[in-house]
Design a protein around this motif. Structure first.
Motif, PDB file in Angstrom:
ATOM      1  N   ARG A 255      32.830  29.106  49.293  1.00  0.00           N
ATOM      2  CA  ARG A 255      32.133  29.807  48.220  1.00  0.00           C
ATOM      3  C   ARG A 255      33.027  30.936  47.712  1.00  0.00           C
ATOM      4  O   ARG A 255      33.482  31.782  48.500  1.00  0.00           O
ATOM      5  CB  ARG A 255      30.820  30.384  48.717  1.00  0.00           C
ATOM      6  CG  ARG A 255      30.022  31.126  47.627  1.00  0.00           C
ATOM      7  CD  ARG A 255      28.790  31.797  48.220  1.00  0.00           C
ATOM      8  NE  ARG A 255      27.865  30.822  48.770  1.00  0.00           N
ATOM      9  CZ  ARG A 255      26.943  30.171  48.065  1.00  0.00           C
ATOM     10  NH1 ARG A 255      26.850  30.396  46.758  1.00  0.00           N
ATOM     11  NH2 ARG A 255      26.149  29.300  48.642  1.00  0.00           N
ATOM     12  N   PHE A 417      30.759  25.603  43.388  1.00  0.00           N
ATOM     13  CA  PHE A 417      30.443  25.509  44.809  1.00  0.00           C
ATOM     14  C   PHE A 417      29.050  24.918  45.000  1.00  0.00           C
ATOM     15  O   PHE A 417      28.819  24.124  45.914  1.00  0.00           O
ATOM     16  CB  PHE A 417      30.521  26.888  45.465  1.00  0.00           C
ATOM     17  CG  PHE A 417      30.222  26.867  46.940  1.00  0.00           C
ATOM     18  CD1 PHE A 417      31.156  26.384  47.842  1.00  0.00           C
ATOM     19  CD2 PHE A 417      28.991  27.297  47.414  1.00  0.00           C
ATOM     20  CE1 PHE A 417      30.873  26.342  49.209  1.00  0.00           C
ATOM     21  CE2 PHE A 417      28.702  27.264  48.778  1.00  0.00           C
ATOM     22  CZ  PHE A 417      29.643  26.786  49.669  1.00  0.00           C
ATOM     23  N   GLU A 421      28.103  21.617  47.214  1.00  0.00           N
ATOM     24  CA  GLU A 421      27.112  21.574  48.284  1.00  0.00           C
ATOM     25  C   GLU A 421      26.046  20.523  48.003  1.00  0.00           C
ATOM     26  O   GLU A 421      25.604  19.806  48.905  1.00  0.00           O
ATOM     27  CB  GLU A 421      26.458  22.953  48.434  1.00  0.00           C
ATOM     28  CG  GLU A 421      27.368  24.008  49.009  1.00  0.00           C
ATOM     29  CD  GLU A 421      27.754  23.691  50.435  1.00  0.00           C
ATOM     30  OE1 GLU A 421      26.892  23.765  51.317  1.00  0.00           O
ATOM     31  OE2 GLU A 421      28.943  23.340  50.661  1.00  0.00           O
TER      32      GLU A 421
END
Length: 457
Positions: A255, A417, A421
C-alpha cells in the motif's frame, strides 16, 4: 462592398470569440483543479491558429500551459520534479483511412522523445574520437593511368568473346540495312578516376543512455491542427521522487504511504464525452475514495469502411482489444520501465582532387579541388518493461467518430492497491458503458483535459 462585408463579419466573430474566452475563464476558475477543462485554451488558440503549422500550434499551447502553471521545463528545483516535452507530427494526413492509428503512434513517439530527454538528464555515457587523414600523390607518373592487364583467358572466355563479336557484327549489318547508324548504340568504356590529393577530418561521437525509470506520468497532451489535415501531438511528462515511490510500492504489492483520497473517478473523468476522451492518452495519477490510483488511456482505431456487419464487428473488437493492450502496457511502463538509447553523430569535411579519364574519348579532365561536408546522425531508442499486474480494472470502453470520419476506439483502465487486493480475493470487476458520439470543429488546437495536480506527486 463584398470585401467590406466579409471583414465586418470576421471582426464580429473574432470579438465574439474573445468574449467567449473571457466568460470561459471566469467559469473555469470555479472548477476543482484536478478536473479543470481546457476549453479556455481551445478558444484562445483559435486567435493564432491561422497560417501556423500544426507543430507551432501544439508547441504554443504547451508553452502557455508551462507559463500559466509556473513550470520550468527540465528539472524544476522549486518543485523537485522533472518536466519534459516531446512532440511528433502525425505521419499521414487526415485524409488517410489509417490516420487515427498513426495518431496513436505519434503520441507514443512523442512520449518516447520526452522520456529520452529525461533519461539523458539523469546521465549519459559519451565516447568521442577525432580522425584526420592526408593523401597526396606528386609522383612523376601521377597523371598517367595504368592499362588494365589481363591475367590470361580460358578457352571458354575466348569462345564467349568470339560469340559476342560475331553477334555484334550481324546486328550492326542488320541495323545498317534498316538505315540506323550502329555507332550510336556502341557502349562507351567507363570513365577512370585517380585520386591525386585527399584530406579529411571526421569527429565521431557516440552517446549511450541506459536508465531504469518508473513513476513517469503524462501531465497533458496538446493537439495542433493546421486546418489542412495535418496534426501534431505534444506530450508533457512529469517525474518526481514521490511518483517513483508510488510505482515502487505498487510493484512490490504494498500500500502506498499516501493518505490523500478524492472523489469517485466517474465524477472526475469525462466518461460520457468521447470527444474529450480522444485527446486523453497515456497515464495519469489521480485519487479516488480509497487513495492513489493510476488511470491509463489507451487508443486505437477501426479503419473498416465496408458494409459487412460481421466484419465491422470483428474489426471493432480487434481495435478495442488493441487499445486495451496499449493501456495495460502503459501501466506496466509506469511501474517498471527501462530505457536504452544510442546516438552516433559523425561530422567533418573531405577535400579531394581527382583526375578523370573519359572512357569515350580518352581525354584527361583537369582536377578541381572539391570540398564535401560530412553530417551523419543515427539514433536508436528502446523502451521496455516487465511487470506483474494483478487487479487491472477496465473502467470504460468508448468509440468516437471524428468529423473526418475516423472511428477512434479507446479503453480506460485503472490500477491501485485496492484493485490489487480485490483481485486477490475475487478477481477484478470490469464494466463498460455505452459510448457517445460527438463532432468538433476543425482548424486550431486544443489541450487535453487537465486532470492531475502537479503538487500531489
Amino acid at each position: 462592398m463584398r470585401k467590406i462585408f466579409l471583414m465586418t463579419m470576421l471582426s464580429g466573430l473574432f470579438t465574439l470569440s474573445l468574449t467567449a474566452a473571457e466568460d470561459a475563464a471566469v467559469d473555469a476558475a470555479t472548477v476543482d483543479e484536478t478536473t479543470a477543462l481546457a476549453d479556455v485554451k481551445n478558444v484562445a488558440t483559435s486567435a493564432f491558429a491561422d497560417n501556423k503549422s500544426a507543430d507551432d500550434i501544439a508547441r504554443e499551447l504547451a508553452e502557455k500551459y508551462l507559463a500559466d502553471n509556473g513550470i520550468v521545463e527540465g528539472y524544476d528545483a522549486n518543485k523537485d520534479k522533472s518536466f519534459y516535452l516531446g512532440m511528433r507530427t502525425v505521419s499521414v494526413n487526415a485524409a488517410n483511412p489509417d490516420f487515427a492509428k498513426f495518431r496513436a503512434l505519434a503520441y507514443d513517439q512523442a512520449f518516447s522523445d520526452a522520456v529520452a530527454a529525461f533519461a539523458a538528464f539523469c546521465g549519459k555515457q559519451i565516447t568521442t574520437q577525432a580522425l584526420s587523414s592526408l593523401f597526396s600523390d606528386n609522383s612523376s607518373d601521377a597523371r598517367e593511368f595504368a592499362e588494365a592487364l589481363s591475367a590470361g583467358r580460358t578457352e571458354i572466355d575466348a569462345l564467349a568473346e568470339k560469340a559476342v563479336a560475331a553477334t555484334g557484327a550481324k546486328l550492326d549489318a542488320a541495323l545498317k540495312e534498316c538505315g540506323v547508324d550502329p555507332e550510336q548504340w556502341n557502349a562507351a568504356p567507363p570513365d577512370q578516376k585517380k585520386t591525386l590529393f585527399e584530406e579529411s577530418f571526421r569527429r565521431i561521437t557516440l552517446e549511450r543512455v541506459t536508465k531504469s525509470l518508473s513513476g513517469i506520468s503524462t501531465i497533458m497532451n496538446f493537439i495542433g491542427q493546421d486546418g489542412k489535415g495535418n496534426e501534431s501531438i505534444a506530450v508533457l511528462i512529469m517525474y518526481s521522487p514521490k511518483s517513483a515511490e508510488l510505482a515502487a510500492a505498487l510493484r512490490r504489492g504494498q500500500r502506498p504511504a499516501i493518505a490523500k483520497i478524492g472523489k469517485p473517478l466517474r465524477e472526475q473523468l469525462p466518461l460520457n464525452d468521447a470527444q474529450k476522451l480522444q485527446d486523453l492518452l497515456g497515464v495519469r495519477l489521480l485519487f479516488d475514495e480509497q487513495g492513489p490510483v493510476i488511470v491509463s488511456y489507451g487508443q486505437w482505431a477501426n479503419s473498416y469502411a465496408g458494409d459487412n456487419a460481421s466484419m465491422r464487428s470483428s474489426q471493432e473488437r480487434i481495435a478495442s482489444d488493441t487499445a486495451q493492450t496499449n493501456a495495460t502496457a502503459q501501466l506496466a511502463e509506469f511501474l517498471s520501465a527501462n530505457f536504452d538509447g544510442k546516438t552516433e553523430t559523425e561530422t567533418g569535411q573531405r577535400a579531394a582532387q581527382e583526375l578523370i579519364k573519359k572512357g569515350e574519348t580518352g581525354d584527361l579532365i583537369e582536377p578541381d579541388t572539391a570540398a564535401k561536408l560530412i553530417n551523419i546522425r543515427k539514433t536508436s531508442a528502446k523502451r521496455h518493461s516487465s511487470a506483474h499486474l494483478q487487479g487491472v480494472n477496465v473502467l470504460k470502453k468508448w468509440k468516437y467518430r471524428t468529423p473526418d470520419g475516423h472511428e477512434v476506439v479507446g479503453v480506460i483502465v485503472t490500477y491501485s492497491f485496492a484493485n490489487m487486493e480485490a483481485a486477490k480475493k475475487a478477481g477484478a470487476v470490469k464494466s463498460a458503458t455505452p459510448a457517445t458520439r460527438q463532432s468538433n470543429g476543425t482548424p486550431g488546437g486544443r489541450a487535453s483535459e487537465e486532470q492531475m495536480s502537479i503538487d500531489d506527486f
